[in-house]
Design a protein around this motif. Structure first.
Motif, PDB file in Angstrom:
ATOM      1  N   ASP A   1      -8.108  -4.875  47.835  1.00 37.82           N
ATOM      2  CA  ASP A   1      -7.434  -5.998  47.178  1.00 37.82           C
ATOM      3  C   ASP A   1      -7.567  -5.933  45.657  1.00 37.82           C
ATOM      4  OD1 ASP A   1      -6.697  -6.972  49.634  1.00 37.82           O
ATOM      5  OD2 ASP A   1      -8.199  -8.570  49.678  1.00 37.82           O
ATOM      6  N   GLN A   2      -8.654  -5.340  45.170  1.00 35.37           N
ATOM      7  CA  GLN A   2      -8.912  -5.305  43.732  1.00 35.37           C
ATOM      8  C   GLN A   2      -8.345  -4.059  43.043  1.00 35.37           C
ATOM      9  OE1 GLN A   2     -13.201  -5.742  43.783  1.00 35.37           O
ATOM     10  NE2 GLN A   2     -12.999  -7.919  43.329  1.00 35.37           N
ATOM     11  N   ASP A   3      -7.749  -3.157  43.776  1.00 34.87           N
ATOM     12  CA  ASP A   3      -7.203  -1.934  43.181  1.00 34.87           C
ATOM     13  C   ASP A   3      -5.779  -2.184  42.686  1.00 34.87           C
ATOM     14  OD1 ASP A   3      -9.442  -0.198  43.474  1.00 34.87           O
ATOM     15  OD2 ASP A   3      -9.028  -0.146  45.629  1.00 34.87           O
ATOM     16  N   VAL A   4      -5.689  -2.957  41.606  1.00 33.26           N
ATOM     17  CA  VAL A   4      -4.393  -3.339  41.067  1.00 33.26           C
ATOM     18  C   VAL A   4      -4.264  -2.989  39.583  1.00 33.26           C
ATOM     19  CG1 VAL A   4      -3.925  -5.148  42.770  1.00 33.26           C
ATOM     20  CG2 VAL A   4      -5.150  -5.728  40.669  1.00 33.26           C
ATOM     21  N   VAL A   5      -4.788  -1.849  39.189  1.00 32.07           N
ATOM     22  CA  VAL A   5      -4.578  -1.376  37.824  1.00 32.07           C
ATOM     23  C   VAL A   5      -4.073   0.063  37.880  1.00 32.07           C
ATOM     24  CG1 VAL A   5      -6.289  -2.858  36.704  1.00 32.07           C
ATOM     25  CG2 VAL A   5      -6.964  -0.613  37.496  1.00 32.07           C
TER      26      VAL A   5
ATOM     27  N   ALA B   1      -0.587  -6.464  39.556  1.00 28.80           N
ATOM     28  CA  ALA B   1      -0.261  -7.768  40.128  1.00 28.80           C
ATOM     29  C   ALA B   1       0.854  -8.469  39.362  1.00 28.80           C
ATOM     30  CB  ALA B   1      -1.506  -8.649  40.192  1.00 28.80           C
ATOM     31  N   CYS B   2       0.839  -8.361  38.019  1.00 31.89           N
ATOM     32  CA  CYS B   2       1.834  -9.081  37.220  1.00 31.89           C
ATOM     33  C   CYS B   2       2.651  -8.200  36.288  1.00 31.89           C
ATOM     34  CB  CYS B   2       1.171 -10.206  36.432  1.00 31.89           C
ATOM     35  SG  CYS B   2       0.133  -9.661  35.053  1.00 31.89           S
ATOM     36  N   GLY B   3       2.254  -6.940  36.131  1.00 32.64           N
ATOM     37  CA  GLY B   3       3.001  -6.031  35.263  1.00 32.64           C
ATOM     38  C   GLY B   3       2.625  -6.091  33.801  1.00 32.64           C
ATOM     39  N   THR B   4       1.558  -6.809  33.466  1.00 40.27           N
ATOM     40  CA  THR B   4       1.119  -6.889  32.076  1.00 40.27           C
ATOM     41  C   THR B   4       0.442  -5.583  31.668  1.00 40.27           C
ATOM     42  OG1 THR B   4       0.819  -9.280  32.170  1.00 40.27           O
ATOM     43  CG2 THR B   4      -0.430  -8.111  30.474  1.00 40.27           C
ATOM     44  N   ALA B   5       0.847  -5.055  30.513  1.00 40.42           N
ATOM     45  CA  ALA B   5       0.215  -3.855  29.958  1.00 40.42           C
ATOM     46  C   ALA B   5      -0.851  -4.297  28.957  1.00 40.42           C
ATOM     47  CB  ALA B   5       1.251  -2.969  29.289  1.00 40.42           C
ATOM     48  N   LEU B   6      -2.035  -3.716  29.087  1.00 42.74           N
ATOM     49  CA  LEU B   6      -3.184  -4.094  28.262  1.00 42.74           C
ATOM     50  C   LEU B   6      -3.650  -2.924  27.411  1.00 42.74           C
ATOM     51  CD1 LEU B   6      -5.263  -5.699  31.156  1.00 42.74           C
ATOM     52  CD2 LEU B   6      -3.869  -6.923  29.495  1.00 42.74           C
ATOM     53  N   THR B   7      -4.198  -3.237  26.243  1.00 42.28           N
ATOM     54  CA  THR B   7      -4.876  -2.217  25.455  1.00 42.28           C
ATOM     55  C   THR B   7      -6.236  -1.949  26.102  1.00 42.28           C
ATOM     56  OG1 THR B   7      -5.988  -3.777  23.999  1.00 42.28           O
ATOM     57  CG2 THR B   7      -3.777  -3.023  23.316  1.00 42.28           C
TER      58      THR B   7
END
Length: 112
Positions: A26-30, A72-78
């Motif tokens: 469940d936590q493998d969302v990156v 999960a939401c498609g947000t790209a992070l630095t």
């Protein structure tokens, strides 16, 4: 291959939230971008399986550019935003797998 928002995630059996054949909790969302090809992959094993070159971690000089994707939401992070997020997406609060930290040197350039 899977489209997540405006991004494509490459790998083996990539699902709609970036889970793959290697990591499917469940936590493998990156997903992580590798500097060698500038593509997102759910894990280093997926990169190894679908490319014909050595993985090159995201360079420290580019840590201010988005390199981590929340599936999960498609947000790209630095990289700094991802590291400061305390294993949760700052945009949607999805839980990230804390075990990814064990492989951080495969994804992000470290101090030499």
């Amino acid at each position: 291959m899977q489209s997540i928002g405006d991004h494509t995630v490459r790998g083996i059996d990539v699902g709609p939230e970036t889970r793959c054949a290697h990591y499917d909790t469940d936590q493998d969302v990156v997903a992580f971008t590798f500097a060698c090809c500038e593509d997102f992959f759910p894990c280093f094993r997926c990169h190894e399986a679908v490319t014909d070159h050595e993985a090159v971690p995201w360079p420290r000089a580019r840590f201010d550019e988005p390199a981590v994707l929340c599936g999960a939401c498609g947000t790209a992070l630095t990289v700094p935003d991802y590291r400061a997020a305390d294993d949760r997406c700052p945009a949607c609060d999805a839980a990230f797998n804390p075990g990814c930290a064990k492989h951080a040197d495969l994804y992000f350039e470290t101090d030499a």
